[in-house]
Design a protein around this motif. Sequence first.
Motif, PDB file in Angstrom:
ATOM      1  N   THR A  41      71.267  64.309  56.416  1.00 18.41           N
ATOM      2  CA  THR A  41      70.601  65.748  56.098  1.00 18.41           C
ATOM      3  C   THR A  41      70.293  66.609  56.523  1.00 18.41           C
ATOM      4  OG1 THR A  41      70.118  64.210  55.080  1.00 18.41           O
ATOM      5  CG2 THR A  41      68.718  65.165  54.109  1.00 18.41           C
ATOM      6  N   THR A  43      72.797  58.999  40.870  1.00 20.58           N
ATOM      7  CA  THR A  43      72.983  59.905  43.016  1.00 20.58           C
ATOM      8  C   THR A  43      73.022  58.789  44.193  1.00 20.58           C
ATOM      9  OG1 THR A  43      70.677  58.229  42.661  1.00 20.58           O
ATOM     10  CG2 THR A  43      70.987  60.776  41.876  1.00 20.58           C
ATOM     11  N   ALA A  44      73.023  59.621  45.195  1.00 19.45           N
ATOM     12  CA  ALA A  44      73.607  58.235  46.084  1.00 19.45           C
ATOM     13  C   ALA A  44      72.763  57.578  46.848  1.00 19.45           C
ATOM     14  CB  ALA A  44      73.750  59.881  47.525  1.00 19.45           C
ATOM     15  N   SER A  45      71.346  57.772  46.417  1.00 15.66           N
ATOM     16  CA  SER A  45      70.462  56.749  46.579  1.00 15.66           C
ATOM     17  C   SER A  45      70.486  55.557  45.453  1.00 15.66           C
ATOM     18  CB  SER A  45      68.622  56.966  46.235  1.00 15.66           C
ATOM     19  OG  SER A  45      68.899  58.501  46.699  1.00 15.66           O
ATOM     20  N   THR A  71      76.912  57.302  58.803  1.00 14.28           N
ATOM     21  CA  THR A  71      76.280  58.401  57.548  1.00 14.28           C
ATOM     22  C   THR A  71      77.024  59.520  58.166  1.00 14.28           C
ATOM     23  OG1 THR A  71      74.309  58.475  58.048  1.00 14.28           O
ATOM     24  CG2 THR A  71      75.134  60.168  57.133  1.00 14.28           C
ATOM     25  N   SER A  79      67.058  57.265  52.084  1.00 17.46           N
ATOM     26  CA  SER A  79      67.959  56.797  50.364  1.00 17.46           C
ATOM     27  C   SER A  79      67.777  54.498  51.029  1.00 17.46           C
ATOM     28  CB  SER A  79      68.343  57.327  49.811  1.00 17.46           C
ATOM     29  OG  SER A  79      69.870  57.698  50.817  1.00 17.46           O
ATOM     30  N   HIS A 139      69.853  59.365  55.611  1.00 14.14           N
ATOM     31  CA  HIS A 139      68.680  59.640  55.136  1.00 14.14           C
ATOM     32  C   HIS A 139      67.579  58.705  54.472  1.00 14.14           C
ATOM     33  CE1 HIS A 139      67.499  60.783  50.698  1.00 14.14           C
ATOM     34  NE2 HIS A 139      67.495  61.602  50.891  1.00 14.14           N
ATOM     35  N   ASP A 170      77.256  56.194  53.961  1.00  8.96           N
ATOM     36  CA  ASP A 170      76.734  57.840  53.036  1.00  8.96           C
ATOM     37  C   ASP A 170      77.675  58.758  54.104  1.00  8.96           C
ATOM     38  OD1 ASP A 170      75.392  59.428  52.512  1.00  8.96           O
ATOM     39  OD2 ASP A 170      73.684  58.359  53.369  1.00  8.96           O
ATOM     40  N   ALA A 225      77.663  60.795  50.830  1.00  8.47           N
ATOM     41  CA  ALA A 225      77.237  61.673  49.847  1.00  8.47           C
ATOM     42  C   ALA A 225      77.120  63.023  50.208  1.00  8.47           C
ATOM     43  CB  ALA A 225      75.221  61.506  49.642  1.00  8.47           C
ATOM     44  N   HIS A 237      78.633  66.004  42.925  1.00  9.50           N
ATOM     45  CA  HIS A 237      78.192  67.133  43.115  1.00  9.50           C
ATOM     46  C   HIS A 237      77.055  67.835  43.926  1.00  9.50           C
ATOM     47  CE1 HIS A 237      74.333  63.510  43.159  1.00  9.50           C
ATOM     48  NE2 HIS A 237      74.125  64.873  43.878  1.00  9.50           N
ATOM     49  N   LYS A 238      77.568  67.276  45.613  1.00 11.48           N
ATOM     50  CA  LYS A 238      76.730  67.727  46.927  1.00 11.48           C
ATOM     51  C   LYS A 238      78.389  68.908  47.050  1.00 11.48           C
ATOM     52  CE  LYS A 238      73.655  65.535  49.148  1.00 11.48           C
ATOM     53  NZ  LYS A 238      72.809  64.527  47.773  1.00 11.48           N
ATOM     54  N   PHE A 254      71.205  71.743  50.540  1.00 16.03           N
ATOM     55  CA  PHE A 254      73.364  71.603  50.846  1.00 16.03           C
ATOM     56  C   PHE A 254      73.607  72.675  50.073  1.00 16.03           C
ATOM     57  CE2 PHE A 254      72.674  66.924  52.251  1.00 16.03           C
ATOM     58  CZ  PHE A 254      73.222  67.352  53.284  1.00 16.03           C
TER      59      PHE A 254
HETATM   60  C1  LIG Z   1      73.261  62.489  53.773  1.00 17.10           C
HETATM   61  C2  LIG Z   1      72.260  62.061  52.616  1.00 17.10           C
HETATM   62  N1  LIG Z   1      72.206  60.640  52.037  1.00 17.10           N
HETATM   63  C3  LIG Z   1      71.855  60.145  50.428  1.00 17.10           C
HETATM   64  C4  LIG Z   1      71.346  61.599  49.930  1.00 17.10           C
HETATM   65  C5  LIG Z   1      70.185  61.458  48.471  1.00 17.10           C
HETATM   66  O1  LIG Z   1      71.490  61.699  47.502  1.00 17.10           O
HETATM   67  P1  LIG Z   1      70.826  61.442  45.995  1.00 17.10           P
HETATM   68  O2  LIG Z   1      70.160  62.973  45.854  1.00 17.10           O
HETATM   69  O3  LIG Z   1      71.985  61.958  45.382  1.00 17.10           O
HETATM   70  O4  LIG Z   1      70.210  60.460  45.901  1.00 17.10           O
HETATM   71  C6  LIG Z   1      70.919  62.819  50.685  1.00 17.10           C
HETATM   72  C7  LIG Z   1      69.990  64.022  50.298  1.00 17.10           C
HETATM   73  O5  LIG Z   1      70.240  64.602  50.478  1.00 17.10           O
HETATM   74  C8  LIG Z   1      71.424  63.001  51.889  1.00 17.10           C
HETATM   75  O6  LIG Z   1      71.662  64.268  52.786  1.00 17.10           O
END
Ligand SMILES: Cc1ncc(COP(=O)(O)O)c(C=O)c1O
Length: 489
Positions: free
Chosen positions: A246, A147-149, A242, A191, A189, A271, A273, A302-303, A88
Amino acid sequence: MTPEKLNDTPPAEFRKQLHELADWIADFREQIGELRVAPNDKPGAIRGQFPKRAPEEGEPFEKILTDVDDVIVPGMVHWSHPMFLGYFGWTSTAPGILGEILTAPLNVNAMTWRTCPVATELETVVIDWLRQWVGLSDEFDGVIYDTASVGIMHALAVAREEAAPATRKLGLTNRNLPHLRIYTSDQAHSSAEKAAIALGIGEQNVIRIPSDAQFRMDVNSLGQKIAEDRQAGLHPMAVIATVGTTSTASVDPVADIARLCREAKVWLHIDAAYGGGFAMVPEYEWSRKGWELADSIVINPHKTVFVPLDFSVLYVRDLERLRRVFTLVPEYLRGDTVEAEKNYMDYGIQLGRRFRALKAWVIWRSLGRTGVVVRLREQIRLANLLADWIKSDGRFELSAQPSMGVVCFRFVAGIGDAGPGSPTPATRDKFDAINSEIVERINASGRAYLTQTKLRGQTVMRIGLGNVLTTEEHLRKGWEIVGETASGL
Ligand SMILES: Cc1ncc(COP(=O)(O)O)c(C=O)c1O
């Protein structure tokens, strides 16, 4: 050992080192465009340049900094390089770097309000600033994770507690629990599965719903799958929609999904993110339709909101629901948790917390909302420009509509030349290999960096804009490199 040796670096020497470091950072930033974007070493080659044994005696900072130049910098993929067009399109900014630097000497542990009141209160402030910027209602409050995860895992822990009450207390074993299911699109994603693994729900209980021609979740299929599962005695627990997938940055039809979740009484996690930051751009306001009906939303500043890694915000409607699942005050912290407005340790599994809010405060004050928006708009402009170049070059095709700062495309010159019935599966495989090869050659050249992904089973190249140093000129150069590399195959 003399007392001075036991102390920290003497102030005068430290000051000198700091100035040296300041110059190093400024030079690095100014000259980053001249570096290779990525190394081309074999795995392990960099490790071989480090001593096998930890140092016995301390070494001077100057020597360490020389090794940063000689070993660290050449061993890096420079995500801040203007020709870094992967993932990204991360960014560093000068104010972001200043925010990180400022955080280092403070080095607090903001586990409770008492252990650093300003870290807690500033966290609450910046979370609220972002909430307002993306137009989220004040029913939502949040918490910063790395992180988003991690954010999705916490959100789904709350959903699990609501679907299977007392799991926090009694756990999963030896109980006659409902068979929980999570639904998300085939573009979402991974996650989602990671969270299901961590929460004992199981990755097979994450059901991937097909997406439409624009890579958006198909809401009819979602409704059908939920109904089928209910009929089969399973318990639909959560849907993950979402905003900014991704691969293509597609946006699910969140408003329709949200209505369905409300009717079905299923937790809705969004999501966002990647895409969440774009909700600040007036042209992308549509992407936040339906957010008001969600239970939780994750956004990674951070993205897309210029905060240095790591900084992800999880918003939950009625944050108390999250606190109830995770609050646990060990005896030794009891004295430190009285009279606090908020102790962020109560909102997740993490106890110690760094002062992440500070860097967000520095960068967001430095850019302001308008500064963020103009930069995001430029990413959108560049993505659309690249899409135009692709469309007007017969050797390539766009693989998805450009969305936000993401463009997916494919080299297809001659793919249909074999007449009716072509391309054959063998030709498709060949073109998959060619597209991969283009990306690998470019990345190995050190001149630019891009990524590849699979869309509907086909390998495509992918460019992500996002770096504030990437100008139209850099993008044009990147596009020329893609063309040259493809011609050279
Ligand atoms: C749509 C989406 N959700 C979640 C994530 C996970 O992000 P993170 O690395 O902050 O856990 C990503 C990672 O690129 C993503 O593209």
